[in-house]
Scaffold this motif. Structure first.
Motif, short mmCIF file in Angstrom:
data_model
loop_
_atom_site.label_atom_id
_atom_site.label_comp_id
_atom_site.label_asym_id
_atom_site.label_seq_id
_atom_site.Cartn_x
_atom_site.Cartn_y
_atom_site.Cartn_z
N THR A 4 -8.22 -26.87 28.05
CA THR A 4 -9.35 -26.33 27.98
C THR A 4 -10.42 -26.23 28.99
OG1 THR A 4 -9.49 -27.77 25.53
CG2 THR A 4 -11.47 -26.62 26.18
N ASN A 5 -10.44 -27.02 29.81
CA ASN A 5 -11.12 -26.86 31.28
C ASN A 5 -10.52 -25.61 32.03
OD1 ASN A 5 -13.14 -27.29 33.11
ND2 ASN A 5 -12.33 -29.45 33.50
N ASP A 6 -9.14 -25.56 32.11
CA ASP A 6 -8.53 -24.62 32.72
C ASP A 6 -8.89 -23.16 32.08
OD1 ASP A 6 -7.44 -26.30 34.48
OD2 ASP A 6 -5.49 -26.35 33.57
N GLN A 7 -9.00 -23.10 30.65
CA GLN A 7 -9.39 -22.05 30.00
C GLN A 7 -10.71 -21.50 30.35
OE1 GLN A 7 -6.71 -20.13 28.40
NE2 GLN A 7 -8.29 -18.51 28.46
N TYR A 8 -11.54 -22.22 30.39
CA TYR A 8 -12.90 -21.98 30.71
C TYR A 8 -12.89 -21.33 32.11
CZ TYR A 8 -17.67 -22.77 32.35
OH TYR A 8 -18.81 -22.50 33.02
N TYR A 9 -12.44 -21.77 33.23
CA TYR A 9 -12.36 -20.88 34.48
C TYR A 9 -11.66 -19.89 34.10
CZ TYR A 9 -14.63 -25.06 36.48
OH TYR A 9 -15.78 -26.08 36.52
N ILE A 10 -10.62 -19.82 33.51
CA ILE A 10 -9.66 -18.41 33.33
C ILE A 10 -10.56 -17.54 32.82
CG2 ILE A 10 -7.82 -17.61 32.31
CD1 ILE A 10 -6.51 -20.36 32.63
N THR A 11 -11.34 -17.76 31.94
CA THR A 11 -11.99 -17.00 31.20
C THR A 11 -13.07 -16.21 31.99
OG1 THR A 11 -11.81 -17.97 29.10
CG2 THR A 11 -13.89 -16.40 29.04
N LYS A 12 -13.80 -17.17 32.79
CA LYS A 12 -14.90 -16.82 33.80
C LYS A 12 -14.15 -15.81 34.80
CE LYS A 12 -18.22 -19.32 35.07
NZ LYS A 12 -19.31 -20.31 35.79
N ILE A 13 -13.11 -16.02 35.37
CA ILE A 13 -12.56 -15.12 36.07
C ILE A 13 -12.09 -13.92 35.69
CG2 ILE A 13 -10.28 -14.75 37.58
CD1 ILE A 13 -10.24 -18.28 37.64
N VAL A 14 -11.47 -13.92 34.61
CA VAL A 14 -11.10 -12.28 33.72
C VAL A 14 -12.43 -11.71 33.56
CG1 VAL A 14 -10.26 -11.64 31.76
CG2 VAL A 14 -9.00 -13.52 32.86
N ALA A 15 -13.72 -12.32 33.51
CA ALA A 15 -14.89 -11.72 33.15
C ALA A 15 -15.41 -11.22 34.46
CB ALA A 15 -15.79 -12.65 32.36
N GLY A 16 -15.08 -11.38 35.66
CA GLY A 16 -15.29 -10.72 36.89
C GLY A 16 -15.74 -11.95 37.74
N ASP A 17 -15.76 -13.16 37.39
CA ASP A 17 -16.47 -14.25 38.48
C ASP A 17 -15.41 -14.76 39.28
OD1 ASP A 17 -17.73 -16.40 39.65
OD2 ASP A 17 -18.13 -17.54 37.75
N SER A 18 -15.00 -14.20 40.33
CA SER A 18 -13.99 -14.58 41.20
C SER A 18 -14.20 -15.77 41.89
CB SER A 18 -13.69 -13.23 42.31
OG SER A 18 -14.80 -13.05 43.17
#
Length: 196
Positions: A4-18
């Motif tokens: 879940t924690n990984d998915q949180y960061y993955i979602t942020k990255i895909v949304a443009g937060d490199s």
């Protein structure tokens, strides 16, 4: 490290937060490097594969569906990167015959290992692990050191869980052959010193 924690960061990255990618790199860099080093037995090559792995992860993150754990996915990318590198350089590895080994000899070896101090034992096993072919090293590392389940290992290497189980058994026998060869002289020397 939970999914879940990984998915949180993955979602942020895909949304443009490199910048969020740095968290995932920090979380998995040691594991990726260790796996690459155990397969390739070369620090520079392992560093290059680790770097390539994270580039591929960043470029392909949008394709990650979450069907498996993120760690399983990143291990798979690392594994494939190592295989590509090995094929490119066509490196040769030691072949250890396993036909002569029985279950009893493996049990005897386990008993012999208890005679060594824990730190010496761990170091000896790691050194012997590096003498195995890359696939055997990788499987043993994932299963025993990284504590991945059979199902997770099967997803990483693209084999069935039963196939992985058979390969793990054979890899253990190969490791046992190497350990037996290296430890027997050491144990004989140890007992010879005690008799004096």
């Amino acid at each position: 490290m939970n999914q879940t924690n990984d998915q949180y960061y993955i979602t942020k990255i895909v949304a443009g937060d490199s910048n969020a990618f740095a968290v995932l790199v920090d979380r998995y860099k040691d594991l990726v490097f260790t796996l690459a080093l155990r397969m390739l037995k070369n620090r520079e090559e392992a560093e290059e594969v680790a770097q390539d792995t994270f580039i591929k992860v960043f470029q392909s993150l949008v394709k990650f569906k979450g069907d498996s754990k993120f760690s399983t996915w990143i291990y798979r990318i690392t594994y494939n990167g190592c295989l590509d590198r090995l094929k490119k350089y066509k490196q040769q590895y030691n072949v250890v015959p396993i036909d002569d080994f029985t279950e009893r000899q493996i049990v005897d070896l386990d008993n012999a290992l208890e005679a060594l101090e824990e730190q010496e034992q761990r170091q000896e096993i790691l050194e012997c692990l590096h003498l195995l072919p890359y696939e055997d090293r990788f499987l043993l590392t994932l299963y025993y050191y990284e504590e991945q389940s059979l199902e997770e290992v099967s997803k990483i290497v693209g084999l069935t869980a039963n196939n992985v189980k058979v390969k793990l058994f054979r890899s253990r026998k190969k490791l046992a052959a190497i350990l037996k060869e290296r430890l027997e002289p050491e144990i004989i020397e140890h007992y010879a010193r005690e008799d004096r």
